[in-house]
Write a protein that holds these residues in place. Structure first.
Motif, mmCIF file in Angstrom:
data_model
loop_
_atom_site.group_PDB
_atom_site.id
_atom_site.type_symbol
_atom_site.label_atom_id
_atom_site.label_comp_id
_atom_site.label_asym_id
_atom_site.label_seq_id
_atom_site.Cartn_x
_atom_site.Cartn_y
_atom_site.Cartn_z
ATOM 1 N N PHE A 120 -6.794 -1.673 -5.705
ATOM 2 C CA PHE A 120 -5.358 -1.779 -5.945
ATOM 3 C C PHE A 120 -5.093 -2.219 -7.385
ATOM 4 O O PHE A 120 -4.216 -1.665 -8.066
ATOM 5 N N ALA A 121 -5.869 -3.185 -7.866
ATOM 6 C CA ALA A 121 -5.718 -3.642 -9.251
ATOM 7 C C ALA A 121 -6.000 -2.508 -10.223
ATOM 8 O O ALA A 121 -5.279 -2.328 -11.220
ATOM 9 N N ASP A 157 -2.398 -4.145 -12.116
ATOM 10 C CA ASP A 157 -2.108 -5.559 -11.862
ATOM 11 C C ASP A 157 -3.434 -6.306 -11.829
ATOM 12 O O ASP A 157 -4.100 -6.377 -10.801
ATOM 13 N N ASP A 158 -3.817 -6.859 -12.975
ATOM 14 C CA ASP A 158 -5.110 -7.509 -13.089
ATOM 15 C C ASP A 158 -4.999 -9.036 -13.153
ATOM 16 O O ASP A 158 -5.821 -9.708 -13.773
ATOM 17 N N ILE A 198 -6.927 -14.188 -3.698
ATOM 18 C CA ILE A 198 -5.992 -13.737 -2.666
ATOM 19 C C ILE A 198 -5.612 -12.287 -2.956
ATOM 20 O O ILE A 198 -5.715 -11.814 -4.096
ATOM 21 N N ALA A 199 -5.174 -11.599 -1.913
ATOM 22 C CA ALA A 199 -4.723 -10.212 -2.063
ATOM 23 C C ALA A 199 -3.368 -10.176 -2.749
ATOM 24 O O ALA A 199 -2.570 -11.115 -2.639
ATOM 25 N N HIS A 200 -3.103 -9.089 -3.442
ATOM 26 C CA HIS A 200 -1.780 -8.851 -4.009
ATOM 27 C C HIS A 200 -0.772 -8.826 -2.849
ATOM 28 O O HIS A 200 -1.016 -8.161 -1.832
ATOM 29 N N GLU A 204 -2.346 -2.439 11.605
ATOM 30 C CA GLU A 204 -3.188 -3.535 11.138
ATOM 31 C C GLU A 204 -4.318 -3.009 10.277
ATOM 32 O O GLU A 204 -4.712 -1.850 10.369
ATOM 33 N N THR A 205 -4.812 -3.899 9.425
ATOM 34 C CA THR A 205 -5.966 -3.600 8.588
ATOM 35 C C THR A 205 -6.606 -4.902 8.151
ATOM 36 O O THR A 205 -5.976 -5.967 8.233
ATOM 37 N N VAL A 206 -7.841 -4.821 7.718
ATOM 38 C CA VAL A 206 -8.526 -5.946 7.090
ATOM 39 C C VAL A 206 -8.540 -5.667 5.594
ATOM 40 O O VAL A 206 -8.955 -4.586 5.167
ATOM 41 N N LEU A 207 -8.048 -6.619 4.804
ATOM 42 C CA LEU A 207 -7.998 -6.434 3.353
ATOM 43 C C LEU A 207 -9.256 -7.025 2.723
ATOM 44 O O LEU A 207 -9.490 -8.233 2.769
ATOM 45 N N SER A 208 -10.059 -6.165 2.158
ATOM 46 C CA SER A 208 -11.345 -6.549 1.577
ATOM 47 C C SER A 208 -11.238 -6.752 0.066
ATOM 48 O O SER A 208 -10.249 -6.366 -0.566
ATOM 49 N N ALA A 209 -12.282 -7.310 -0.500
ATOM 50 C CA ALA A 209 -12.370 -7.445 -1.956
ATOM 51 C C ALA A 209 -12.305 -6.071 -2.612
ATOM 52 O O ALA A 209 -11.665 -5.912 -3.666
#
Length: 134
Positions: free
Chosen positions: A24-25, A30-31, A50-52, A13-18
């Motif tokens: 990642f972008a 991937d922009d 939203i996250a990729h 598990e992880t928390v996906l932050s801004a």
């Protein structure tokens, strides 16, 4: 014979932050503004950034890596079912469903956002499972 057995399960598990989404972008190029531009994303069906989807699959990869032995992806089928919002905790499970012969296994893969009780990604992987070499 694979090292893993039918019924083996692992979790990550992880928390996906801004910051994760922005990094990642930057790394991938991937922009898409749905991931990066709050004003733009706010006007879409998602109502915000939203996250990729592929970034979220990394949590599935982490769960696969925690199965016994060395697990090497051969293929992965995915269904993106719901968006992952910035700040969501994503929990992935990898469950060995079948030994396919040789060192190959079939694994059910699921990622959820438990705070919303939603599956965000479901799928199935085929992998090699070999003894871990020290």
């Amino acid at each position: 014979m694979p090292v893993t057995a039918v019924g083996d399960e692992s979790r990550a598990e992880t928390v996906l932050s801004a910051e994760d989404v922005d990094a990642f972008a930057e790394i991938t190029g991937d922009d898409n503004p749905i991931h990066l531009d709050e004003a733009y994303a706010g006007e879409t069906m998602f109502g915000g950034r939203i996250a990729h989807g592929v970034l979220s699959t990394g949590v599935i990869s982490a769960a696969m890596a925690d199965l016994p032995g060395d697990v090497i992806y051969l293929s992965q089928d995915l269904r993106f079912e719901n968006p992952v919002r910035l700040g969501d905790r994503v929990v992935a499970t990898a469950t060995v469903e079948e030994e396919l012969g040789g060192d190959r296994i079939r694994v059910e893969t699921v990622a959820r956002v438990p705070d919303r009780d939603e599956v965000v990604i479901s799928g199935e992987a085929t992998a090699l499972s070999t003894p871990h070499e020290d």
